[in-house]
Enzyme design. Sequence first.
Site, mmCIF file in Angstrom:
data_model
loop_
_atom_site.group_PDB
_atom_site.id
_atom_site.type_symbol
_atom_site.label_atom_id
_atom_site.label_comp_id
_atom_site.label_asym_id
_atom_site.label_seq_id
_atom_site.Cartn_x
_atom_site.Cartn_y
_atom_site.Cartn_z
ATOM 1 N N GLU A 272 9.363 5.947 16.032
ATOM 2 C CA GLU A 272 9.672 5.473 14.676
ATOM 3 C C GLU A 272 10.784 6.289 14.032
ATOM 4 O OE1 GLU A 272 5.217 3.682 13.738
ATOM 5 O OE2 GLU A 272 5.974 5.327 12.522
ATOM 6 N N ASN B 241 0.803 -1.232 0.000
ATOM 7 C CA ASN B 241 0.000 0.000 0.000
ATOM 8 C C ASN B 241 0.833 1.278 0.000
ATOM 9 O OD1 ASN B 241 0.819 -0.145 2.629
ATOM 10 N ND2 ASN B 241 -1.221 -0.199 3.526
HETATM 11 P P1 ADP Z 1 -1.386 1.751 8.470
HETATM 12 O O1 ADP Z 1 -0.171 1.484 7.608
HETATM 13 O O2 ADP Z 1 -2.479 2.401 7.660
HETATM 14 O O3 ADP Z 1 -1.056 2.490 9.736
HETATM 15 P P2 ADP Z 1 -1.683 -0.628 10.137
HETATM 16 O O4 ADP Z 1 -0.762 0.041 11.111
HETATM 17 O O5 ADP Z 1 -2.978 -1.126 10.643
HETATM 18 O O6 ADP Z 1 -1.999 0.340 8.886
HETATM 19 O O7 ADP Z 1 -0.935 -1.852 9.455
HETATM 20 C C1 ADP Z 1 0.418 -1.766 9.091
HETATM 21 C C2 ADP Z 1 0.580 -2.347 7.729
HETATM 22 O O8 ADP Z 1 0.290 -3.753 7.778
HETATM 23 C C3 ADP Z 1 -0.373 -1.798 6.654
HETATM 24 O O9 ADP Z 1 0.065 -0.590 6.075
HETATM 25 C C4 ADP Z 1 -0.383 -2.927 5.661
HETATM 26 O O10 ADP Z 1 0.801 -2.896 4.855
HETATM 27 C C5 ADP Z 1 -0.329 -4.139 6.561
HETATM 28 N N1 ADP Z 1 -1.689 -4.614 6.862
HETATM 29 C C6 ADP Z 1 -2.570 -4.093 7.722
HETATM 30 N N2 ADP Z 1 -3.713 -4.776 7.739
HETATM 31 C C7 ADP Z 1 -3.553 -5.769 6.864
HETATM 32 C C8 ADP Z 1 -4.374 -6.850 6.415
HETATM 33 N N3 ADP Z 1 -5.614 -7.033 6.911
HETATM 34 N N4 ADP Z 1 -3.886 -7.686 5.484
HETATM 35 C C9 ADP Z 1 -2.636 -7.522 4.988
HETATM 36 N N5 ADP Z 1 -1.794 -6.519 5.359
HETATM 37 C C10 ADP Z 1 -2.252 -5.667 6.286
#
Ligand code: ADP
Length: 141
Positions: A128, A114
């Site tokens: 971080e 993403n």
């Molecule tokens: P963010 O990056 O938006 O802060 P999170 O901290 O919840 O999101 O998650 C860290 C990273 O883990 C996400 O950016 C994504 O790359 C991965 N991730 C989160 N949720 C999922 C999921 N349900 N399936 C696969 N990868 C995920």
Amino acid sequence: MAIERTLSIIKPDAIAKNVVGDIIRRFEENGLSVVATRRIHLTAEQAGRFYAVHKDRPFFGPLCAFMSSGPILAMVLEGKNAVRLNRQLMGATNPKEADAGTIRADHAESIDANAVHGSDSLENAATEISFFFADIDIYSS
Ligand code: ADP
Ligand code: MG
């Protein structure tokens, strides 16, 4: 509004797509300054330490594999409300849910690949930033 610093990472998928310039342009056009940069290829173990908060989640293994699959660009962004503003510019974690015009809507392929990381609070931003940068690596404008 407070001047804050936050950590941004351009992830391996966006590095491979060669869209670093487009992503940084969005930060700068919205009032954020890049005050430190580091291009690095993490090991899976280092990625696991960075994402330790997610170690019990089902996606932790794939996340560490993805984040160590190629080089990343870690950056410190500085500006008014930098933490929240960066999250707004990134868009939702799942690009299918990300608002039009956000980085993830425009450049991310899936919830795991993403495009960008951004700190989710001022406290986590400090932790971080210190994972990648020493104080003497960061220069305010
Ligand atoms: P963010 O990056 O938006 O802060 P999170 O901290 O919840 O999101 O998650 C860290 C990273 O883990 C996400 O950016 C994504 O790359 C991965 N991730 C989160 N949720 C999922 C999921 N349900 N399936 C696969 N990868 C995920
Ligand atoms: Mg997060």
